[in-house]
Structures are given as structure tokens and as C-alpha cells.
Scaffold this active site. Structure first.
Site, PDB file in Angstrom:
ATOM      1  N   ASP A  35     -13.360  -3.987   4.296  1.00 39.38           N
ATOM      2  CA  ASP A  35     -12.179  -3.891   5.156  1.00 39.38           C
ATOM      3  C   ASP A  35     -11.635  -2.464   5.201  1.00 39.38           C
ATOM      4  OD1 ASP A  35     -11.294  -6.202   6.495  1.00 39.38           O
ATOM      5  OD2 ASP A  35     -10.463  -7.086   4.660  1.00 39.38           O
ATOM      6  N   GLN A  61      -9.343 -12.535   3.026  1.00 44.64           N
ATOM      7  CA  GLN A  61      -8.599 -12.684   4.269  1.00 44.64           C
ATOM      8  C   GLN A  61      -7.099 -12.634   4.000  1.00 44.64           C
ATOM      9  OE1 GLN A  61     -10.018 -12.680   7.244  1.00 44.64           O
ATOM     10  NE2 GLN A  61      -8.097 -12.912   8.355  1.00 44.64           N
ATOM     11  N   LYS A  72     -16.243 -14.395  11.337  1.00 47.05           N
ATOM     12  CA  LYS A  72     -16.909 -13.403  10.492  1.00 47.05           C
ATOM     13  C   LYS A  72     -18.212 -13.968   9.915  1.00 47.05           C
ATOM     14  CE  LYS A  72     -12.490 -11.202   9.620  1.00 47.05           C
ATOM     15  NZ  LYS A  72     -11.341 -10.883   8.752  1.00 47.05           N
TER      16      LYS A  72
END
Ligand code: GUN
Length: 285
Positions: free
Chosen positions: A118, A95, A51
Site C-alpha cells: 500500500d 484493509q 483485489k
């Protein structure tokens, strides 16, 4: 036909690179993504590296905040609040999974919904199901881009999604429904799963069971999207048994190089979209 997620993702990132350059000229700063990782799960470490690397590629700011495994929930919530308040931060990603002593629900809900790149925040999930403007979760969004780029027709077709997770199964089913597919969500308790799957013009496998979807689950000519990332004997395999399914499928995504790269690319896109909404508002948030 092989649906080359790696290549599609590459060309999208090249387009974003140009856009980010122009945005920086216009607004005087780059889009900024902050990624928080707690502990040192090797798979998670590898994902967050990917990422951050992608932010560098498209010319955005990307920063990794590394917290120890024994970090308290309170400390993590404080970090998030600081980023929520920071006008130069456009995207915040924590995460998952988190260590057991930290509530994932609480942490996700603590992220400002407009920075939740997200698309996991309850407000974004509700907005998705209510057809209101929202940040879409990256993997489902990427799957729809892959189908479109591959020229797969969706309207009026039968789609079967195997897996009912909050991150993939449920949202991708909603996106396919919005595109006028007739959608079935199947799962481990579905009776005669192969027969249900054989009805599908579009089959999305998101179960996390290595090579579970074999040729007898697939209708001739179907588009098969493999969301699985399973480590077996040190190499990656999907939820689809590629070797037996590929000859039968009309289109299929490989693992690796299918859905995976698209997830990261959609994260970049979400961060850019979040940035645009922020810089175009005269008084910040
Ligand atoms: N862990 C596995 N997939 C994801 C994802 O898409 N986002 C976050 N934050 N954590 C994950």
C-alpha cells in the site's frame, strides 16, 4: 477526451499476466499478496474481493485473511508478524478502516516496509518525500500513469490537488512535484476554492464530497482526475460533477472506471516489484 482507467488497467494487467508467467518459470514460485480484513464493512468487503480477483487474473497467489470485528489488536499484530517472516509472502495489505479499538498507525507500522504494498508505512512515506527508493501508494501512482497514458503534459504545468489525505492528496502532490508541476494543495479551508481550482492545468479531486467540483471550478481544457468514490442513492458518483465538467475539460476520468481500477492494478504492480526484490536476493530478506 475520456481517460478510460478501466481499459488502461486491463491492458496493464494483461502485460503483468505474461510477466508473472515468466517470473514463475524463472524463480519457481508466483508473487503472493496477502490481504487482511477485520470485520464486515460492506464497502471494504467489496474492495478486497476486487483485489483478490485481480491477483487471480494476473496469475499471482492472493489470499484473504478474515478476522472478526472483535479481533484484538494483538491478534492482528501477530498475524502480520507471521506474514512478515514468511519468505513466500511478497505483499501484505490490511484493509482500512479498522475497528476503533485497533490503532491503524500501529498496525501499518507493524508491516515489514518491504512488503507494504500500500505504501502506507512511515518508512515508505519518508522515503517518498526524501526521493529514496520506496513502494509508492497505489492511487497516486495510478493517477500518474493515467496522466501519462492520456498524454497530459506535467512539467511546467499548474496542478491543484483538492484534498490533503495521507493516502491520496499529499502523495499525489509529491509525485506531481517530482514531475516538475507547480503544485497547490487545496482543502476545505482554502479561500475561494473555485478560483484556485480554475488556475489548474491538472486538477485532482480527492475530497470525498459527491459532485462538489462543478464547471465553475475548471479551466477550459484542463485535465481533471476524479478520485472520489461516493455512494449516492445506491450508485457511485465521483467528487466531480461529470456532466457539467466534461464538456469543459480537455481530459477527464469517469467514476466508476477511472482511478478506481488503476488503484488495484498498481497494487498488483507493487506486489510484483516487491517479489522481484525478494527473489533476486540470495538469502531471502
Ligand atoms: N481503504 C480505502 N482505500 C484503501 C487502500 O488503498 N488500502 C487499504 N489498505 N485500505 C483502504
Amino acid at each position: 477526451m475520456l481517460i478510460d482507467g478501466k481499459q488502461i488497467s486491463q491492458s496493464l494487467k494483461d502485460e503483468m499476466k505474461v510477466e508473472v508467467e515468466n517470473l514463475e518459470k524463472q524463480y519457481g514460485r508466483r508473487p503472493c499478496l496477502m490481504v487482511i480484513i477485520v470485520g464486515d464493512n460492506p464497502a471494504s468487503r467489496s474492495y478486497v474481493r476486487g483485489k483478490i480477483k485481480a491477483t487471480e487474473y494476473v496469475g499471482m497467489d492472493g489470499h484473504l485473511i478474515e478476522l472478526p470485528e472483535d479481533c484484538s489488536e494483538e491478534r492482528l499484530l501477530q498475524e502480520i508478524e507471521t506474514l512478515n517472516q514468511d519468505q513466500k509472502v511478497d505483499g501484505i495489505l490490511v484493509q482500512l478502516p479498522l475497528p476503533k479499538h485497533i490503532s491503524e498507525d500501529k498496525v501499518i507500522a507493524a508491516i515489514a516496509a518491504e512488503k507494504d504494498v500500500d505504501g502506507f508505512h512511515p518508512e515508505n512515506v519518508a522515503r517518498l518525500w526524501l526521493n529514496q527508493p520506496c513502494i509508492l501508494p497505489c492511487t497516486p501512482k495510478g493517477i500518474l500513469v493515467l496522466l501519462d497514458k492520456a498524454g497530459v503534459e506535467i512539467a511546467g504545468k499548474k496542478a491543484v490537488v483538492v484534498g490533503r489525505s495521507n493516502i491520496v492528496g499529499k502523495p499525489v502532490a509529491k509525485l506531481l512535484l517530482d514531475r516538475n508541476a507547480t503544485v497547490t494543495i487545496a482543502h476545505s479551508r482554502t479561500k475561494d476554492l473555485p478560483a484556485v481550482c480554475r488556475e489548474a492545468d491538472i486538477l485532482v479531486a480527492a475530497v470525498g464530497r459527491p459532485q462538489m467540483i462543478t464547471a465553475d471550478y475548471v479551466k477550459e481544457g484542463a485535465a481533471v482526475i476524479d478520485v472520489g468514490i461516493n455512494r449516492v442513492d445506491g450508485h457511485l458518483v465521483g467528487d466531480v460533477d461529470f456532466e457539467s465538467v466534461a464538456p469543459k475539460a480537455g481530459a477527464i476520468t469517469p467514476v466508476p472506471g477511472g482511478v478506481g481500477p488503476m488503484t488495484i492494478t498498481m497494487l498488483m504492480q507493487n506486489t510484483i516489484e516487491s517479489y522481484k526484490l525478494r527473489v533476486r536476493k540470495p538469502f531471502g530478506l
